[in-house]
Design a protein around this motif. Structure first.
Motif, PDB file in Angstrom:
ATOM      1  N   GLY A 318      27.207  72.223  61.471  1.00 17.90           N
ATOM      2  CA  GLY A 318      26.741  72.473  60.107  1.00 17.90           C
ATOM      3  C   GLY A 318      26.745  71.269  59.187  1.00 17.90           C
ATOM      4  N   ARG A 319      27.000  70.083  59.750  1.00 15.09           N
ATOM      5  CA  ARG A 319      27.006  68.866  58.938  1.00 15.09           C
ATOM      6  C   ARG A 319      25.772  68.044  59.264  1.00 15.09           C
ATOM      7  NH1 ARG A 319      32.001  69.362  61.164  1.00 15.09           N
ATOM      8  NH2 ARG A 319      31.650  67.596  62.595  1.00 15.09           N
ATOM      9  N   ARG A 320      24.659  68.405  58.643  1.00 17.89           N
ATOM     10  CA  ARG A 320      23.410  67.704  58.897  1.00 17.89           C
ATOM     11  C   ARG A 320      23.480  66.294  58.333  1.00 17.89           C
ATOM     12  NH1 ARG A 320      19.922  69.948  62.374  1.00 17.89           N
ATOM     13  NH2 ARG A 320      18.403  68.581  61.403  1.00 17.89           N
ATOM     14  N   PRO A 321      22.912  65.289  59.021  1.00 21.84           N
ATOM     15  CA  PRO A 321      22.950  63.916  58.510  1.00 21.84           C
ATOM     16  C   PRO A 321      22.071  63.762  57.274  1.00 21.84           C
ATOM     17  CG  PRO A 321      21.544  64.043  60.451  1.00 21.84           C
ATOM     18  CD  PRO A 321      22.215  65.384  60.325  1.00 21.84           C
ATOM     19  N   GLU A 322      22.511  62.913  56.362  1.00 22.28           N
ATOM     20  CA  GLU A 322      21.698  62.641  55.175  1.00 22.28           C
ATOM     21  C   GLU A 322      20.384  61.974  55.554  1.00 22.28           C
ATOM     22  OE1 GLU A 322      23.790  60.490  52.212  1.00 22.28           O
ATOM     23  OE2 GLU A 322      25.461  61.893  52.082  1.00 22.28           O
ATOM     24  N   GLN A 323      20.440  61.089  56.549  1.00 22.66           N
ATOM     25  CA  GLN A 323      19.240  60.422  57.036  1.00 22.66           C
ATOM     26  C   GLN A 323      18.935  60.923  58.452  1.00 22.66           C
ATOM     27  OE1 GLN A 323      17.371  58.442  55.223  1.00 22.66           O
ATOM     28  NE2 GLN A 323      18.771  58.510  53.470  1.00 22.66           N
ATOM     29  N   PRO A 324      17.897  61.750  58.627  1.00 24.45           N
ATOM     30  CA  PRO A 324      17.610  62.289  59.962  1.00 24.45           C
ATOM     31  C   PRO A 324      17.027  61.260  60.929  1.00 24.45           C
ATOM     32  CG  PRO A 324      15.939  63.004  58.403  1.00 24.45           C
ATOM     33  CD  PRO A 324      16.989  62.302  57.598  1.00 24.45           C
ATOM     34  N   VAL A 325      16.498  60.150  60.394  1.00 18.30           N
ATOM     35  CA  VAL A 325      15.934  59.095  61.242  1.00 18.30           C
ATOM     36  C   VAL A 325      16.763  57.828  61.071  1.00 18.30           C
ATOM     37  CG1 VAL A 325      13.910  57.680  61.753  1.00 18.30           C
ATOM     38  CG2 VAL A 325      13.611  60.076  61.068  1.00 18.30           C
ATOM     39  N   ILE A 326      17.347  57.335  62.173  1.00 25.40           N
ATOM     40  CA  ILE A 326      18.211  56.165  62.143  1.00 25.40           C
ATOM     41  C   ILE A 326      17.566  55.037  62.941  1.00 25.40           C
ATOM     42  CG2 ILE A 326      20.497  55.230  62.648  1.00 25.40           C
ATOM     43  CD1 ILE A 326      20.523  57.446  60.568  1.00 25.40           C
ATOM     44  N   ASP A 327      17.319  53.913  62.280  1.00 21.28           N
ATOM     45  CA  ASP A 327      16.782  52.726  62.944  1.00 21.28           C
ATOM     46  C   ASP A 327      17.952  51.800  63.268  1.00 21.28           C
ATOM     47  OD1 ASP A 327      15.490  50.464  63.812  1.00 21.28           O
ATOM     48  OD2 ASP A 327      14.145  50.297  62.091  1.00 21.28           O
ATOM     49  N   LEU A 328      18.284  51.662  64.557  1.00 20.89           N
ATOM     50  CA  LEU A 328      19.391  50.806  64.973  1.00 20.89           C
ATOM     51  C   LEU A 328      18.993  49.339  65.089  1.00 20.89           C
ATOM     52  CD1 LEU A 328      21.212  52.930  67.698  1.00 20.89           C
ATOM     53  CD2 LEU A 328      21.893  52.546  65.329  1.00 20.89           C
ATOM     54  N   GLY A 329      17.701  49.066  65.016  1.00 24.43           N
ATOM     55  CA  GLY A 329      17.244  47.686  65.060  1.00 24.43           C
ATOM     56  C   GLY A 329      17.408  47.039  66.429  1.00 24.43           C
ATOM     57  N   PHE A 330      17.262  45.713  66.465  1.00 24.26           N
ATOM     58  CA  PHE A 330      17.305  44.928  67.700  1.00 24.26           C
ATOM     59  C   PHE A 330      17.629  43.489  67.320  1.00 24.26           C
ATOM     60  CE2 PHE A 330      13.082  45.072  65.891  1.00 24.26           C
ATOM     61  CZ  PHE A 330      12.761  43.734  65.769  1.00 24.26           C
ATOM     62  N   SER A 331      17.892  42.653  68.313  1.00 21.71           N
ATOM     63  CA  SER A 331      18.157  41.232  68.068  1.00 21.71           C
ATOM     64  C   SER A 331      17.503  40.417  69.174  1.00 21.71           C
ATOM     65  CB  SER A 331      19.667  40.937  68.067  1.00 21.71           C
ATOM     66  OG  SER A 331      20.349  41.723  67.122  1.00 21.71           O
ATOM     67  N   VAL A 332      16.854  39.334  68.812  1.00 20.91           N
ATOM     68  CA  VAL A 332      16.335  38.396  69.809  1.00 20.91           C
ATOM     69  C   VAL A 332      17.457  37.414  70.130  1.00 20.91           C
ATOM     70  CG1 VAL A 332      14.618  36.643  70.365  1.00 20.91           C
ATOM     71  CG2 VAL A 332      13.972  38.630  68.969  1.00 20.91           C
ATOM     72  N   ILE A 333      17.946  37.462  71.367  1.00 23.82           N
ATOM     73  CA  ILE A 333      19.056  36.615  71.790  1.00 23.82           C
ATOM     74  C   ILE A 333      18.498  35.387  72.498  1.00 23.82           C
ATOM     75  CG2 ILE A 333      21.199  36.493  73.100  1.00 23.82           C
ATOM     76  CD1 ILE A 333      21.228  38.487  70.753  1.00 23.82           C
ATOM     77  N   GLN A 334      18.614  34.232  71.847  1.00 20.30           N
ATOM     78  CA  GLN A 334      18.095  33.000  72.440  1.00 20.30           C
ATOM     79  C   GLN A 334      19.136  32.376  73.361  1.00 20.30           C
ATOM     80  OE1 GLN A 334      16.547  29.980  69.781  1.00 20.30           O
ATOM     81  NE2 GLN A 334      17.061  28.365  71.248  1.00 20.30           N
ATOM     82  N   ARG A 335      18.691  32.088  74.580  1.00 20.32           N
ATOM     83  CA  ARG A 335      19.511  31.342  75.535  1.00 20.32           C
ATOM     84  C   ARG A 335      18.691  30.164  76.077  1.00 20.32           C
ATOM     85  NH1 ARG A 335      20.835  36.889  77.037  1.00 20.32           N
ATOM     86  NH2 ARG A 335      22.875  37.411  76.146  1.00 20.32           N
ATOM     87  N   GLN A 336      19.140  29.602  77.179  1.00 20.51           N
ATOM     88  CA  GLN A 336      18.509  28.372  77.673  1.00 20.51           C
ATOM     89  C   GLN A 336      17.037  28.545  78.028  1.00 20.51           C
ATOM     90  OE1 GLN A 336      21.869  28.184  80.583  1.00 20.51           O
ATOM     91  NE2 GLN A 336      21.658  25.971  80.315  1.00 20.51           N
ATOM     92  N   SER A 337      16.663  29.740  78.483  1.00 17.51           N
ATOM     93  CA  SER A 337      15.306  29.908  79.008  1.00 17.51           C
ATOM     94  C   SER A 337      14.215  29.805  77.942  1.00 17.51           C
ATOM     95  CB  SER A 337      15.176  31.266  79.717  1.00 17.51           C
ATOM     96  OG  SER A 337      15.216  32.333  78.789  1.00 17.51           O
ATOM     97  N   SER A 338      14.601  29.807  76.658  1.00 12.89           N
ATOM     98  CA  SER A 338      13.581  29.660  75.613  1.00 12.89           C
ATOM     99  C   SER A 338      14.027  28.628  74.571  1.00 12.89           C
ATOM    100  CB  SER A 338      13.270  30.998  74.945  1.00 12.89           C
ATOM    101  OG  SER A 338      14.419  31.500  74.257  1.00 12.89           O
ATOM    102  N   ALA A 339      14.833  27.662  74.991  1.00 11.33           N
ATOM    103  CA  ALA A 339      15.311  26.648  74.054  1.00 11.33           C
ATOM    104  C   ALA A 339      14.152  25.782  73.577  1.00 11.33           C
ATOM    105  CB  ALA A 339      16.370  25.775  74.731  1.00 11.33           C
ATOM    106  N   ARG A 340      14.266  25.329  72.337  1.00 13.67           N
ATOM    107  CA  ARG A 340      13.212  24.490  71.739  1.00 13.67           C
ATOM    108  C   ARG A 340      12.983  23.238  72.590  1.00 13.67           C
ATOM    109  NH1 ARG A 340      10.901  24.244  66.824  1.00 13.67           N
ATOM    110  NH2 ARG A 340      12.354  25.794  65.988  1.00 13.67           N
ATOM    111  N   ARG A 341      11.743  22.899  72.743  1.00 17.69           N
ATOM    112  CA  ARG A 341      11.395  21.753  73.573  1.00 17.69           C
ATOM    113  C   ARG A 341      11.556  20.462  72.791  1.00 17.69           C
ATOM    114  NH1 ARG A 341       6.389  24.689  76.667  1.00 17.69           N
ATOM    115  NH2 ARG A 341       7.658  26.485  77.243  1.00 17.69           N
ATOM    116  N   GLY A 342      12.093  19.461  73.463  1.00 17.56           N
ATOM    117  CA  GLY A 342      12.368  18.174  72.812  1.00 17.56           C
ATOM    118  C   GLY A 342      11.148  17.394  72.473  1.00 17.56           C
TER     119      GLY A 342
END
Length: 342
Positions: A318-342
């Motif tokens: 009986g405790r309905r959420p105030e926000q029925p739609v929850i956006d948890l988002g995402f993160s782009v995790i940069q590692r060696q395979s996409s490091a900036r080119r020199g």
């Protein structure tokens, strides 16, 4: 306690109550909501039930209450690590509750999903957790007719049946391409498999980002309806190189494909990231362990499962959420395979 039952036949709840030294109402409450009892009474009723071999009649309880204490969970795969993480979150959230899980595998089939929803409807679930937002019209009608809380997981959209928790696959793919563009990449390929609706939205995000940069070229896209695997990632990347040998980056719609792409680069002595950058999707554990470590889009899968189950339980109570739609988002995790080119 310690008295053995002499009478043959089915064990009754009144016998459990007698052995535990509590009233039948208290014994019944234990099987409906154990948290409502003191620790001492819980231990006594549980011990009595085990000693007598008592199993509560869930079907009879459903007829009496018009609802079971089962939460139905529909996912498209039992072997995909992505859904393993989601399920771990669901089970952890339900572990301390009185609710149990009935798990069903749709195998990425919307018709199988519809059949399973009809089955769940007949069993009067306390709640439903359903993967995705691309149900058939009949499936949506079934979900809208069910008299219990429902949450759609793994993505968000404009028209939830009831509740929804996830993230935008379109935005996540756009962010991955923006990251590669920021690293100086321009001929960015797309490698996709299975191509279910969530993967299709990642492809749409890729197209949008490449069009925004005036770099879109359909020759840079390789997809298949075949189920994903690391070996398939190697084969698809080889196909992409045959079509567009001048590519300087690859966005893979999942991490299996990204790892396969890395292996194919190693076989061909293609330097990563100096010659080709790689970004995957989901950020499974092996992405950080790879050499070079692979960049990926991190999705909050465990939290998604845990929070979805929590929202369903609270709605049941009986405790309905105030926000029925929850956006948890995402993160782009940069590692060696996409490091900036020199």
């Amino acid at each position: 306690m310690g008295r053995k039952r002499a009478k043959p036949g089915k064990i009754r709840l009144t016998e459990v109550a007698e052995l535990a030294g509590v009233s039948p109402i208290t014994a019944s409450r234990f099987f409906r909501n154990p948290e409502a009892l003191s620790i001492g009474k819980r231990v006594r009723v549980e011990s009595a039930a085990k000693e007598l071999g008592y199993v509560p009649n869930l079907a009879a309880r459903a007829l009496a209450s018009q609802r079971t204490e089962v939460i139905g969970v529909l996912i498209p795969s039992l072997t995909n690590n992505v859904f393993s993480d989601v399920l771990r979150g669901i089970y952890d959230a339900l572990d301390a509750s009185r609710y149990s899980i009935q798990l069903a595998n749709t195998r990425y089939s919307i018709l199988q999903e519809e059949r399973l929803l009809r089955l769940f409807l007949a069993q009067k679930p306390a709640g439903l957790i359903v993967t995705g937002i691309n149900q058939t019209a009949d499936s949506r009608a079934i979900m809208e007719s069910v008299d219990c809380p429902i949450i759609q997981i793994m993505e968000i959209g404009p028209a939830p049946v009831d509740m929804m928790i996830g993230f935008s696959h379109f935005d996540a793919a756009k962010a991955a391409i923006s990251h590669l563009l920021d690293q100086g990449c321009r001929r960015i390929g797309f490698v996709g498999a299975r191509m279910d609706p969530r993967v299709q939205r990642r492809l749409d995000g890729y197209r949008a980002a490449m069009n925004d940069a005036a770099l879109y070229d359909p020759q840079l896209i390789v997809t298949t309806a075949v189920p994903t695997s690391v070996t398939l990632g190697s084969a698809l990347f080889a196909d992409l190189l045959a079509k567009a040998p001048e590519i300087d980056a690859v966005f893979c719609v999942n991490d299996d494909l990204a790892l396969g792409t890395l292996f194919e680069c190693m076989r061909r002595h293609i330097s990563v990231p100096r010659q080709i950058a790689i970004v995957g999707f989901n950020d499974l554990e092996f992405m950080e362990a790879a050499v070079p470590a692979l960049s990926s889009v991190r999705t909050n899968r465990y939290e998604m499962g845990r929070d979805a189950a929590t929202m369903v339980i609270e709605a049941i109570e009986g405790r309905r959420p105030e926000q029925p739609v929850i956006d948890l988002g995402f993160s782009v995790i940069q590692r060696q395979s996409s490091a900036r080119r020199g």
